[in-house]
Scaffold this motif. Structure first.
Motif, mmCIF file in Angstrom:
data_model
loop_
_atom_site.group_PDB
_atom_site.id
_atom_site.type_symbol
_atom_site.label_atom_id
_atom_site.label_comp_id
_atom_site.label_asym_id
_atom_site.label_seq_id
_atom_site.Cartn_x
_atom_site.Cartn_y
_atom_site.Cartn_z
ATOM 1 N N LYS A 65 -7.122 -4.764 14.921
ATOM 2 C CA LYS A 65 -8.496 -4.285 14.978
ATOM 3 C C LYS A 65 -8.732 -3.386 16.188
ATOM 4 O O LYS A 65 -9.414 -2.362 16.087
ATOM 5 N N THR A 70 -4.622 2.997 7.490
ATOM 6 C CA THR A 70 -5.671 2.231 8.171
ATOM 7 C C THR A 70 -5.834 0.859 7.533
ATOM 8 O O THR A 70 -6.023 -0.149 8.234
ATOM 9 N N ARG A 71 -5.744 0.797 6.216
ATOM 10 C CA ARG A 71 -5.804 -0.503 5.528
ATOM 11 C C ARG A 71 -4.615 -1.374 5.894
ATOM 12 O O ARG A 71 -4.737 -2.605 6.015
ATOM 13 N N ILE A 124 -6.340 6.585 4.759
ATOM 14 C CA ILE A 124 -6.953 5.366 4.236
ATOM 15 C C ILE A 124 -5.900 4.272 4.054
ATOM 16 O O ILE A 124 -6.110 3.112 4.446
ATOM 17 N N ARG A 125 -4.755 4.631 3.482
ATOM 18 C CA ARG A 125 -3.700 3.642 3.234
ATOM 19 C C ARG A 125 -3.190 3.037 4.542
ATOM 20 O O ARG A 125 -3.066 1.819 4.672
ATOM 21 N N GLU A 167 -5.409 -2.912 9.160
ATOM 22 C CA GLU A 167 -6.358 -4.008 8.972
ATOM 23 C C GLU A 167 -5.645 -5.259 8.464
ATOM 24 O O GLU A 167 -5.922 -6.377 8.936
ATOM 25 N N GLN A 168 -4.738 -5.095 7.511
ATOM 26 C CA GLN A 168 -4.000 -6.227 6.972
ATOM 27 C C GLN A 168 -3.165 -6.926 8.047
ATOM 28 O O GLN A 168 -3.007 -8.149 8.017
ATOM 29 N N LEU A 207 0.816 -1.214 0.000
ATOM 30 C CA LEU A 207 0.000 0.000 0.000
ATOM 31 C C LEU A 207 0.851 1.266 0.000
ATOM 32 O O LEU A 207 0.333 2.365 -0.201
#
Length: 235
Positions: free
Chosen positions: A178, A169-170, A166-167, A173-174, A124
């Motif tokens: 959480k 946060t993703r 966004i990047r 998540e990956q 990302l």
């Protein structure tokens, strides 16, 4: 009274008053009116909980719980290692003696077959600029900073900061963080409330517009000023 326990759960979770009112089907004024007695009750009956919760609710202490702090440290350490590593394996010949060719980004060249490899390829972060700001931005994200806060931190424009949010946060998540994402969401809502209260109290915020990098680029590539030529008098 049957709504009070639900309200208390939302309050402890750091929900904004507008979201609490909408979810519970009550008016925003009612949601705001219940805050003071709930805080007073918590301070009287559960002082340790109130001390911990109020410090983070009011953003006087941003220290997360131990398990969330461990997730944050793992994320920051992994990002720092990615940016500073001096080792990579050639994808073509398998040589472990690749040479780093970029101080800011983990880009390498193989001295045997001259293959170039970027450790950011396929991630990302592959097309994200200004890697010198990634660690600071990630720390600001963990602290629940707003887009404007991140603009002041990095000097980037608002769309870039939103894209970075966004990047990153993703990426969280990956990596399965959480609880850390939930913590960030809560702190960000507290930051929104902090700014709202400041403005409602008559405070003025310094506006942040554009990106200092785009301004620097414009100055760097600006056309030189045209000089007027004076005609010589011919006798």
């Amino acid at each position: 009274m049957y709504l009070w326990s639900t309200y208390g759960q939302y309050l402890l979770a750091g929900w904004p008053m507008s979201a609490i009112a909408k979810s519970m089907g009550i008016s925003p004024s009612t949601a705001w009116r219940w805050v003071k007695p709930c805080r007073a009750l918590m301070a009287k009956e559960f002082p340790e909980l109130y001390h911990w919760w109020s410090a983070r609710q009011d953003r006087t202490n941003l220290e997360p719980p131990a398990h969330i702090a461990a997730q944050a440290q793992a994320f920051l350490s992994g990002l720092e290692l990615l940016l500073t590593t001096q080792q990579a394996v050639c994808s073509k010949c398998g040589s472990p003696h690749m040479q780093r060719i970029d101080e800011r980004r983990p880009d390498f060249r193989c001295p045997s077959c001259w293959t170039t490899v970027s450790l950011l390829h396929g991630t990302l972060l592959s097309r994200l600029g200004h890697p010198e700001h990634w660690l600071g931005f990630a720390q600001g994200l963990i602290n629940g900073e707003s887009v404007v806060d991140q603009q002041r931190r990095t000097g980037l424009c608002a769309p870039s900061c939103r894209r970075w949010q966004i990047r990153f946060t993703r990426m969280l998540e990956q990596q399965g963080h959480k609880e850390l994402i939930q913590w960030i969401t809560w702190l960000r809502s507290r930051r929104v409330k902090e700014v709202s209260d400041f403005v409602r109290g008559g405070g003025l915020l310094k506006t942040v517009a554009g990106s200092r990098y785009s301004a620097e680029s414009k100055r760097r590539f600006a056309a030189p000023p045209k000089h007027s030529r004076k005609r010589k008098n011919v006798s």
